[in-house]
Design a protein around this motif. Structure first.
Motif, PDB file in Angstrom:
ATOM      1  N   HIS A  38       7.903 -23.975  -1.910  1.00  0.00           N
ATOM      2  CA  HIS A  38       8.730 -22.718  -1.380  1.00  0.00           C
ATOM      3  C   HIS A  38       7.895 -21.625  -1.851  1.00  0.00           C
ATOM      4  N   THR A  39       7.505 -20.531  -0.860  1.00  0.00           N
ATOM      5  CA  THR A  39       6.586 -19.433  -1.109  1.00  0.00           C
ATOM      6  C   THR A  39       7.196 -18.270  -0.758  1.00  0.00           C
ATOM      7  N   PRO A  40       6.766 -16.936  -1.154  1.00  0.00           N
ATOM      8  CA  PRO A  40       7.511 -15.913  -0.448  1.00  0.00           C
ATOM      9  C   PRO A  40       7.412 -15.643   0.969  1.00  0.00           C
ATOM     10  N   ASP A  41       6.510 -16.434   1.626  1.00  0.00           N
ATOM     11  CA  ASP A  41       6.450 -16.462   2.966  1.00  0.00           C
ATOM     12  C   ASP A  41       7.368 -17.346   3.611  1.00  0.00           C
ATOM     13  N   ALA A 159       9.139 -24.257  -7.481  1.00  0.00           N
ATOM     14  CA  ALA A 159       8.555 -24.264  -6.073  1.00  0.00           C
ATOM     15  C   ALA A 159       7.718 -24.989  -5.391  1.00  0.00           C
TER      16      ALA A 159
END
Length: 223
Positions: A38-41, A159
């Motif tokens: 899971h990334t900010p993108d 994440a």
DNA sequence: AGTGCGATTGACT
DNA sequence: GTCAATCGCACTA
């Protein structure tokens, strides 16, 4: 409606209890399972199609000569990430694979991209789906894995984590590990039979079988 | 403090 | 198919 290419948006994280605490077992077990980041993108994910086992006592294994600042994550309880830089430029993702205090790991060498494919294409500067995560360095770049993830627990829903998948089990091909100068002959590379997302040269169909795993002391066909 | 070497990749013949 | 870039790290002194 459902289809094989329908993008998944909900994954079942892999529990530590489900993850084998044995390097070779784990290398085989992880085939067909997922790496999720899971990334900010957005969520990046892919199905593991190629692994290599680096068991205790293996001269090619980074923890062979004991704990160092670089390899300490290999000594964490099974299910932790060991991320290191190879050849000065490429990052590699491994999963620690034995009990706490025993150095060993499984190298994740290739993924079949599932979600976040546009982000992966951007990170890899290519639109070729097959090449996004085919090879350990490419995999780490596509999945936005960096050294900050070294040592994180992959089994506690962080994440970066591992996940189950429905399409199991795959047929498994077995071959020699790639790029080694020590213990290169051992048959500790595992890949999903027939996958186009496996790195290296394709081995001949039928050379490996999920039914006949080579033990650590399997006879060496090359010597 | 200096040295040698990779669990690779991308570019090139 | 071949080959070199590249740099963190382990090892030696």
């Amino acid at each position: 409606m459902l289809s094989a290419s329908h993008p998944k948006t909900d994954f079942r994280p892999l529990t530590r209890a489900a993850l084998p605490r044995d390097t070779i077992e784990q290398a085989r077990f992880l085939l067909g399972r997922l790496v999720v980041h899971h990334t900010p993108d957005g969520m990046l994910s892919g199905r593991i199609v190629e692994t290599e086992a680096y068991p205790p006592g293996d001269a090619a294994m980074h923890a062979y000569r004991g704990v160092t600042p670089r390899n300490r994550s290999l000594f964490l309880r099974h299910g932790h990430a060991y991320v290191y830089i190879c050849y000065g430029t490429s990052l590699m993702l491994n999963v620690s694979s034995e009990a706490a205090g025993i150095g060993a790991g499984v190298l994740i060498r290739a993924l079949e991209p599932l979600t976040g494919i546009p982000q992966m294409m951007q990170a890899r500067a290519t639109t070729k789906l097959r090449d996004l995560a085919r090879g350990p360095g490419r995999l780490a770049m596509a999945m936005r894995i960096d050294k900050r993830l070294d040592g994180v627990d992959l089994c506690t829903g962080g994440a970066l984590h591992l996940a189950e998948d429905d399409a199991l089990p795959p047929r498994i091909d077995i071959s020699m590990r790639i790029g080694l100068t020590k213990d290169a002959h051992r048959l500790l590379r595992f890949s999903v039979a027939g996958s186009r997302f496996v790195s290296g040269k394709q081995i001949r169909h039928g050379e490996g079988s999920a039914l006949e795993p080579p033990g650590p002391g399997a006879p060496d066909p090359l010597t």
